[in-house]
Design a protein around this motif. Structure first.
Motif, short mmCIF file in Angstrom:
data_model
loop_
_atom_site.label_atom_id
_atom_site.label_comp_id
_atom_site.label_asym_id
_atom_site.label_seq_id
_atom_site.Cartn_x
_atom_site.Cartn_y
_atom_site.Cartn_z
N GLN A 91 -1.84 -7.57 -2.35
CA GLN A 91 -1.33 -6.35 -2.96
C GLN A 91 -1.23 -6.50 -4.49
O GLN A 91 -1.63 -5.60 -5.24
CB GLN A 91 0.04 -6.01 -2.37
CG GLN A 91 0.66 -4.75 -2.92
CD GLN A 91 -0.12 -3.51 -2.55
OE1 GLN A 91 -0.16 -3.11 -1.39
NE2 GLN A 91 -0.78 -2.89 -3.52
N ASN A 92 -0.72 -7.64 -4.94
CA ASN A 92 -0.61 -7.85 -6.39
C ASN A 92 -1.97 -7.82 -7.07
O ASN A 92 -2.13 -7.18 -8.11
CB ASN A 92 0.04 -9.22 -6.68
CG ASN A 92 1.53 -9.18 -6.46
OD1 ASN A 92 2.12 -8.12 -6.30
ND2 ASN A 92 2.15 -10.35 -6.43
N THR A 93 -2.94 -8.52 -6.49
CA THR A 93 -4.25 -8.54 -7.14
C THR A 93 -4.88 -7.16 -7.10
O THR A 93 -5.54 -6.75 -8.06
CB THR A 93 -5.22 -9.56 -6.48
OG1 THR A 93 -5.41 -9.18 -5.13
CG2 THR A 93 -4.66 -10.97 -6.53
N ALA A 94 -4.64 -6.43 -6.03
CA ALA A 94 -5.20 -5.07 -5.94
C ALA A 94 -4.54 -4.16 -6.98
O ALA A 94 -5.22 -3.37 -7.64
CB ALA A 94 -5.01 -4.51 -4.53
N THR A 104 -7.39 -1.53 -7.55
CA THR A 104 -8.26 -1.38 -6.39
C THR A 104 -7.50 -0.73 -5.25
O THR A 104 -6.45 -1.24 -4.86
CB THR A 104 -8.75 -2.78 -5.93
OG1 THR A 104 -9.26 -3.48 -7.06
CG2 THR A 104 -9.80 -2.66 -4.86
N PRO A 105 -7.99 0.37 -4.70
CA PRO A 105 -7.30 0.97 -3.55
C PRO A 105 -7.47 0.15 -2.29
O PRO A 105 -8.59 -0.20 -1.91
CB PRO A 105 -7.97 2.34 -3.39
CG PRO A 105 -9.28 2.24 -4.10
CD PRO A 105 -9.16 1.16 -5.12
N PHE A 130 -2.46 7.75 -5.08
CA PHE A 130 -2.64 8.04 -6.51
C PHE A 130 -3.69 7.09 -7.11
O PHE A 130 -4.44 7.48 -8.01
CB PHE A 130 -1.31 7.97 -7.27
CG PHE A 130 -0.45 9.17 -7.03
CD1 PHE A 130 -0.87 10.44 -7.42
CD2 PHE A 130 0.77 9.07 -6.39
CE1 PHE A 130 -0.08 11.56 -7.19
CE2 PHE A 130 1.57 10.19 -6.14
CZ PHE A 130 1.14 11.43 -6.55
N ARG A 131 -3.75 5.87 -6.63
CA ARG A 131 -4.77 4.94 -7.09
C ARG A 131 -6.16 5.48 -6.75
O ARG A 131 -7.07 5.46 -7.57
CB ARG A 131 -4.52 3.57 -6.43
CG ARG A 131 -5.51 2.48 -6.73
CD ARG A 131 -5.73 2.20 -8.19
NE ARG A 131 -4.52 1.87 -8.89
CZ ARG A 131 -4.26 2.27 -10.14
NH1 ARG A 131 -5.11 3.03 -10.81
NH2 ARG A 131 -3.14 1.95 -10.73
#
Lengths: 308, 308, 308, 308
Positions: free
Chosen positions: A262-265, A270-271, C282-283
């Motif tokens: 999640q953090n890297t996304a 990145t969705p 939203f992303r």
């Protein structure tokens, strides 16, 4: 150069920082392959067994770095890695020029990149090399290592990692080992929850779980969670679902890895719709008594009924 | 009994209702195997080709039921099935006692059960036998049939279905064929979106897509969408992602199947968190121009960038 | 003490770092209230207008800190805040003992806590005071400030913030201002997407959007997005949906705030199922051309049809 | 016409079918307003109280329709409505030409349309008029009715419904009453889960729940669930969260309404991402012991900790 002289230095001392459930059997495998090991851990009692097997135990990562020019680290999370490398008694305080530093922790690839930069300033080389496979694979030397870092150093890294793993895969620049690990575990998490939902729905619709598994595995629904690690008790033997979801890969660890995904996304904009929801589901399971069970217990989590 | 006399009646006439993209090649395979076919379709032009190949074309399902005691139906959705079986010119208006009625449409299992009940009242047997595999598999006779219904009739059903498919799997009572189909496609949908999210994230993190695919496929992230039908252009040949997402299994059809999964889950009060979200994602894709593309185009859908 | 002498020092110089769309009108309001302002920004052109209005412009945050013992910062994101406070030319390089440092940026509360700790080491006080309300509220001095930090300093902070805002709310220890801001915006995001989905569904089911809005607003579906900022064109005047979703609060900014919410939730192991999905939606909108539109354009995003 | 003669027929007999928790107090209010009531229910014991108050009790909906030309129905779900109207002893078996049939059940709008069509064939008029407000509002005559059907009949319907409710809103053609109800409850569900997630996150970040509620309610996060029905114990009095989540609107009922929302969305191909996820969350709560609690107990569901 310093680097090549070190690369040649086979069977000279190897440093090891972090002797937990994973690090301890990994270090033992280095000993088995004839490498003198110099180790340290914040918990002295973790060091005893290795010491008895012949390893030299020192007080801090800095001291290890003072003696060994090849060091492997295996730590729980990003803050530990930052401390062990850049803290007041950290490796970089005493690292020798040309040293090879291999971090097998699973952490945020952005932290791996920071560590690589900090190491470079001291004339050392940092590579990330997270593993897949659990304590069993660590003991039997069957881990898979996903390695990121400068390509010229991969041969030197592989020499050591091969003592502890069956597969050593070069992934690209620093951080891509972490990226590969995170990506695999995100897809694993999605596949497992998907399999659990699907098996539960099928059973509710009157299908026998073994038959449904057979059908999925010969069709396009097939995945590792359906054909190798099925979450439904009674479908397979030798998997956590056959043993009340004990052992295996804990829900907490999966939630941690999905937090990294999640953090890297978020950082790369990145969705990841299913990935995010999978993270939340394992997070909720942790909050409801499933923290210590294998992550395939999501089947049980979804299944429980009113009144049970 | 009537049933056993029909079961013996090999190579006597077989009825076929629904000569669309799937039904037409299926009926041709029955002809190839030597079965006289009596067919009908709401669109007369759909019947021409089959007629030229020797099939007898009639005006309504009722007339087909008047002549053949084994009938296969292949229709787009639940309302069509209801009409073809129980409508004013439907099969059940003239069905013979002991007839075997096999529905290969993909519909709500609850409708299959209703049809079975209605058929039983007329002394006939109804089985659901939805297929996996697309137009290509229908043409080459390589479909997989998932069959639900009374077990004693499975042999009779298999005799016919084997002419059109490579696998004929008995799933249990009426409706379980649909259940198996729906379950497989739900897990497929989850695996595909998961693979697309994972590949996109990995690429953003600096991984080469072919390398990431290789790593996933040797690890626990492996699934049919990663190893057989990869959604990233350039990773595999011979799949829709290699051909601008043309052909394959349309996003609209996947959204329809996930709608069925959602309905059965709602009706059985089964939580399907990822399954529901997958449904919504394909639904949103339909609303944004992806309706006609292969469902693996979810990779493209997630990937598009600002300014493009 | 130094602190109390500063608190008394009404209408002495106030430092301001960050003269962007928000910071510039905020600093002007300080000038209007008779405070001498000493300001800086990385873009010199941002400073011109304020200079013409009488502010003194300096080259770096450090120089501002050298002259003023009350400083307000208004910056785009966490890395900027870290640089402005702890960088080589940062405020803390020259901060006077007893200074009051108020950060109105919207950032991770963990970073606010770090800054407070770093300030404390230099004998200064750091408070977080993010705002709600956009450029319009900044110009008219109608912002709401949510303030975190030691309670004894709140009066001093409020003296300055009241020049720029209509509401100044004390939230608790350092970081709670950010927490309140993040929480509000997460619930806002969920309510807006929920309203958009609901209005779209109602319209598809044959309801007039104005009538549906009226019904929701007199019932339990009522929320700020339904009664004050309705996302459906034609329902309300003076909102972005009445102006092709121009102006207002951009989708990119909302995605950024939801990223902060996600980070804090991950770090505190808090499940946020709808919050996570809202972030992803939203992303995805940012990736598909909605980055610059008001966040209520999610209605349009969900609504678009095949062929349009 | 028959219709107008009936509309004039104030204070003549009114039929009532379905004397459950809601129907019983509704019928009592008709009696209070001086209408002779002719009622029936599948459970005879449900009729006793009303009988003692002067209502005439008959054996079936058909018999009620034989005596009264204005009938109100209040039933648990779609299958009950279908049975009561079109079953062998249903209203339409004996309905008089020109009768006004008002269904206050919450069901799928598609079923309402079917019933309207079936009624029209018999020369009767069917309207859907689901309610918002629970047992308390039913007893005190403060329900809100959302009415769908031909506009000319609204006055006649309102005459009766006003005896039982404080608001009677005309929504449009048949089915739009249901649509309005479903839409409101979907947004309510999203707002409640969003409020619960937000309050939980805020508390974890160190905010006082009362203070956070105050901030949300003066900001754009405001919604009915934050300002009128707050899910956090200790924030408000007189709401289910102040009473261990007893009373109020049960999680099962919310899950049922969200199932209807999901069905209508699937049938109209409308994406409802948060709505779907909300449905799944309440479904999961039902599976885990929250079925009978008020739906605001989602706060408790999300909050529970490891080890508790």
């Amino acid at each position: 150069s310093a680097v090549s002289s070190r690369s040649m230095a086979s069977k000279t001392q190897v440093g090891f920082v972090g002797l937990g459930n994973m690090g301890s059997p990994m270090a033992k495998n280095l000993l088995k392959h004839g490498y003198p090991v110099i180790a340290t851990d914040v918990f002295p009692e973790s060091c005893k067994e290795l010491q008895e097997l012949g390893a030299q135990i020192l007080d801090s990562p800095a001291e290890v770095a003072d003696k060994a020019d090849r060091i492997i680290t295996m730590l729980p999370s990003s803050p530990n890695v930052i401390e062990v490398y850049t803290g007041p008694n950290g490796i970089l305080k005493k690292v020798k020029k040309g040293s090879l530093l291999i971090d097998s922790s699973t952490i945020d690839p952005a932290v791996s990149k920071e560590m690589a930069l900090a190491a470079e300033k001291m004339g050392a080389v940092f590579m990330d090399a997270p593993v897949s496979g659990g304590v069993g694979a660590a003991s039997s030397g069957k881990l898979t290592f996903m390695v990121g870092g400068v390509e010229e150093e991969f041969t030197a890294a592989k020499e050591l990692l091969s003592c502890m793993g069956a597969n050593v895969v070069y992934c690209g620049q620093v951080g891509t080992g972490q990226a590969a690990k995170i990506c695999n575990n995100m897809l694993l998490a999605i596949g497992m929850i998907g399999t659990a939902e699907t098996m539960n729905l099928g059973i509710r619709l009157g299908l026998d779980p073994k038959l449904l598994t057979k059908i999925l595995n010969m069709s396009s629904g097939r995945c590792w969670s359906s054909d190798t690690y099925n979450p439904v008790p009674g479908v397979m033997e030798g998997v956590p679902s056959a043993n009340n979801y004990q052992g295996g890969f804990g829900t907490t660890l999966m939630a941690k890895d999905l937090g990294l995904a999640q953090n890297t996304a978020t950082n790369t904009k990145t969705p990841i719709l299913l990935g995010s929801l999978a993270h939340q589901i394992f997070r909720m399971m942790c909050a409801r008594g499933y923290a210590g069970k294998d992550f395939s217990s999501v089947f049980q989590f979804l299944r429980e009924e009113e009144g049970q």
